[in-house]
Write a protein that holds these residues in place. Structure first.
Motif, PDB file in Angstrom:
ATOM      1  N   ALA A 100     -24.520 -20.322  39.230  1.00  0.00           N
ATOM      2  CA  ALA A 100     -23.874 -20.157  40.426  1.00  0.00           C
ATOM      3  C   ALA A 100     -23.705 -18.774  41.021  1.00  0.00           C
ATOM      4  N   GLN A 101     -24.305 -18.883  42.307  1.00  0.00           N
ATOM      5  CA  GLN A 101     -24.179 -17.407  43.114  1.00  0.00           C
ATOM      6  C   GLN A 101     -23.760 -18.091  44.579  1.00  0.00           C
ATOM      7  N   LYS A 102     -22.862 -17.167  45.248  1.00  0.00           N
ATOM      8  CA  LYS A 102     -22.536 -17.568  46.636  1.00  0.00           C
ATOM      9  C   LYS A 102     -23.867 -17.418  47.446  1.00  0.00           C
ATOM     10  N   TYR A 103     -23.981 -18.524  48.434  1.00  0.00           N
ATOM     11  CA  TYR A 103     -25.334 -18.421  49.206  1.00  0.00           C
ATOM     12  C   TYR A 103     -25.363 -17.267  49.949  1.00  0.00           C
ATOM     13  N   ILE A 133     -31.352 -18.160  54.320  1.00  0.00           N
ATOM     14  CA  ILE A 133     -31.821 -19.497  54.786  1.00  0.00           C
ATOM     15  C   ILE A 133     -30.836 -20.523  54.595  1.00  0.00           C
ATOM     16  N   PHE A 134     -29.828 -20.301  53.966  1.00  0.00           N
ATOM     17  CA  PHE A 134     -28.709 -21.143  53.912  1.00  0.00           C
ATOM     18  C   PHE A 134     -27.806 -21.158  55.041  1.00  0.00           C
ATOM     19  N   LYS A 135     -27.672 -20.040  55.548  1.00  0.00           N
ATOM     20  CA  LYS A 135     -26.948 -20.079  56.859  1.00  0.00           C
ATOM     21  C   LYS A 135     -26.959 -21.049  57.879  1.00  0.00           C
ATOM     22  N   GLY A 136     -26.227 -21.903  57.975  1.00  0.00           N
ATOM     23  CA  GLY A 136     -26.231 -23.014  59.076  1.00  0.00           C
ATOM     24  C   GLY A 136     -27.193 -24.132  58.770  1.00  0.00           C
ATOM     25  N   GLU A 137     -28.059 -23.984  57.950  1.00  0.00           N
ATOM     26  CA  GLU A 137     -29.122 -24.932  57.664  1.00  0.00           C
ATOM     27  C   GLU A 137     -28.540 -26.246  56.969  1.00  0.00           C
ATOM     28  N   TYR A 138     -27.563 -26.062  56.262  1.00  0.00           N
ATOM     29  CA  TYR A 138     -26.964 -27.203  55.583  1.00  0.00           C
ATOM     30  C   TYR A 138     -25.767 -27.753  55.928  1.00  0.00           C
ATOM     31  N   GLY A 139     -25.194 -26.963  56.990  1.00  0.00           N
ATOM     32  CA  GLY A 139     -24.059 -27.529  57.446  1.00  0.00           C
ATOM     33  C   GLY A 139     -22.621 -27.398  56.304  1.00  0.00           C
ATOM     34  N   ASP A 140     -22.736 -26.740  55.343  1.00  0.00           N
ATOM     35  CA  ASP A 140     -21.865 -26.744  54.260  1.00  0.00           C
ATOM     36  C   ASP A 140     -21.568 -25.145  53.876  1.00  0.00           C
ATOM     37  N   PHE A 141     -20.547 -24.609  54.699  1.00  0.00           N
ATOM     38  CA  PHE A 141     -20.499 -23.238  54.672  1.00  0.00           C
ATOM     39  C   PHE A 141     -19.404 -22.738  53.746  1.00  0.00           C
ATOM     40  N   ARG A 142     -18.622 -23.919  52.939  1.00  0.00           N
ATOM     41  CA  ARG A 142     -17.961 -23.614  51.679  1.00  0.00           C
ATOM     42  C   ARG A 142     -18.479 -22.589  50.616  1.00  0.00           C
ATOM     43  N   GLY A 143     -19.849 -22.823  50.493  1.00  0.00           N
ATOM     44  CA  GLY A 143     -20.524 -22.017  49.307  1.00  0.00           C
ATOM     45  C   GLY A 143     -21.241 -20.620  49.901  1.00  0.00           C
ATOM     46  N   TRP A 144     -20.949 -20.174  51.268  1.00  0.00           N
ATOM     47  CA  TRP A 144     -21.175 -19.064  51.675  1.00  0.00           C
ATOM     48  C   TRP A 144     -20.596 -18.142  51.109  1.00  0.00           C
ATOM     49  N   TRP A 145     -19.021 -18.011  51.122  1.00  0.00           N
ATOM     50  CA  TRP A 145     -18.440 -17.100  50.270  1.00  0.00           C
ATOM     51  C   TRP A 145     -18.000 -17.384  49.069  1.00  0.00           C
ATOM     52  N   ASN A 146     -18.031 -18.495  48.554  1.00  0.00           N
ATOM     53  CA  ASN A 146     -17.467 -19.037  47.290  1.00  0.00           C
ATOM     54  C   ASN A 146     -18.448 -19.829  46.484  1.00  0.00           C
ATOM     55  N   LYS A 147     -18.883 -19.304  45.432  1.00  0.00           N
ATOM     56  CA  LYS A 147     -19.900 -20.112  44.649  1.00  0.00           C
ATOM     57  C   LYS A 147     -19.370 -21.482  43.829  1.00  0.00           C
ATOM     58  N   MET A 148     -18.130 -21.384  43.946  1.00  0.00           N
ATOM     59  CA  MET A 148     -17.458 -22.619  43.385  1.00  0.00           C
ATOM     60  C   MET A 148     -18.164 -23.871  44.113  1.00  0.00           C
ATOM     61  N   PHE A 149     -18.478 -23.827  45.501  1.00  0.00           N
ATOM     62  CA  PHE A 149     -18.738 -24.971  46.086  1.00  0.00           C
ATOM     63  C   PHE A 149     -20.212 -25.130  46.209  1.00  0.00           C
ATOM     64  N   PHE A 209     -29.767 -25.803  44.633  1.00  0.00           N
ATOM     65  CA  PHE A 209     -30.039 -24.667  45.558  1.00  0.00           C
ATOM     66  C   PHE A 209     -30.059 -23.309  45.015  1.00  0.00           C
ATOM     67  N   MET A 210     -29.623 -23.038  43.880  1.00  0.00           N
ATOM     68  CA  MET A 210     -29.637 -21.970  43.067  1.00  0.00           C
ATOM     69  C   MET A 210     -30.884 -21.514  42.264  1.00  0.00           C
ATOM     70  N   PRO A 211     -31.173 -20.291  42.527  1.00  0.00           N
ATOM     71  CA  PRO A 211     -32.750 -19.812  42.418  1.00  0.00           C
ATOM     72  C   PRO A 211     -32.779 -19.198  40.707  1.00  0.00           C
ATOM     73  N   HIS A 212     -31.681 -19.134  40.145  1.00  0.00           N
ATOM     74  CA  HIS A 212     -31.732 -18.736  38.902  1.00  0.00           C
ATOM     75  C   HIS A 212     -31.131 -19.834  37.744  1.00  0.00           C
ATOM     76  N   HIS A 213     -31.543 -19.657  36.502  1.00  0.00           N
ATOM     77  CA  HIS A 213     -31.333 -20.861  35.778  1.00  0.00           C
ATOM     78  C   HIS A 213     -31.390 -20.061  34.266  1.00  0.00           C
ATOM     79  N   ILE A 214     -30.521 -20.652  33.467  1.00  0.00           N
ATOM     80  CA  ILE A 214     -30.593 -20.295  31.931  1.00  0.00           C
ATOM     81  C   ILE A 214     -30.765 -21.821  31.254  1.00  0.00           C
ATOM     82  N   LYS A 215     -31.225 -21.303  30.018  1.00  0.00           N
ATOM     83  CA  LYS A 215     -31.554 -22.327  29.236  1.00  0.00           C
ATOM     84  C   LYS A 215     -30.843 -22.189  27.773  1.00  0.00           C
TER      85      LYS A 215
END
Length: 164
Positions: free
Chosen positions: A45-48, A54-70, A75-81
């Motif tokens: 999880a990372q903040k948008y 590209i996330f700015k305004g595109e998905y209408g969900d700004f809660r994740g813009w500053w808070n990665k909890m949301f 949409f996250m570019p990094h993954h762990i196994k």
């Protein structure tokens, strides 16, 4: 897909992305199974605002813009196994595993010895201790609240690798 959060104040997300942090511990809840299993692929999880404009305004969900909890895991570019899952007591962590948790060794300028610590982004410098376990104990007390280490709870110890 599930997501996992790491604390940004102490640089743990960056440590994961830089391959320094390859383990994490999560509290065991009696009667519940581990949230993650071996071979699970989990989004980091990372903040948008940290990953792309590209996330700015595109998905209408700004809660994740500053808070990665949301943020949404897809949409996250990094993954762990997840490579390994163990149930253990918090204080059973080894000095080697402290390093896998993001505790780094720091050569002290002008000295021949090492100290161990983590970076505090609010303070802008490394918090150091003479021993890796002492540094980890203090980090855990900051992350989980004062006395977390002394309670010595059962925890799930996850070993993982960054895959993208």
């Amino acid at each position: 897909m599930k997501k996992i959060m790491f604390n940004d104040r102490y640089g743990l997300t960056n440590d994961v992305l830089n391959g320094i942090k390859t383990m994490t511990r999560r509290n065991y809840v009696p009667g519940k199974k581990s949230r993650y299993k071996v071979n699970d692929i989990v989004a980091v999880a990372q903040k948008y605002s940290d990953i792309s404009t590209i996330f700015k305004g595109e998905y209408g969900d700004f809660r994740g813009w500053w808070n990665k909890m949301f943020v949404k895991s897809n949409f996250m570019p990094h993954h762990i196994k997840i490579l390994n899952v163990e149930l253990q007591r918090l204080q059973d962590i080894s000095s080697v595993d402290c390093g896998k948790e993001g505790i780094i060794s720091i050569a002290m300028e002008g000295d021949d010895h090492l100290e161990y610590g983590y970076f505090d982004t609010n303070k802008g410098y490394y918090i150091t201790y003479p021993h890796a376990k002492e540094a980890y104990k203090n980090l855990i007390d900051k992350l989980g609240g004062k006395g977390s280490w002394d309670k010595n709870p059962l925890v799930w110890a996850y070993t993982f690798k960054l895959i993208d």
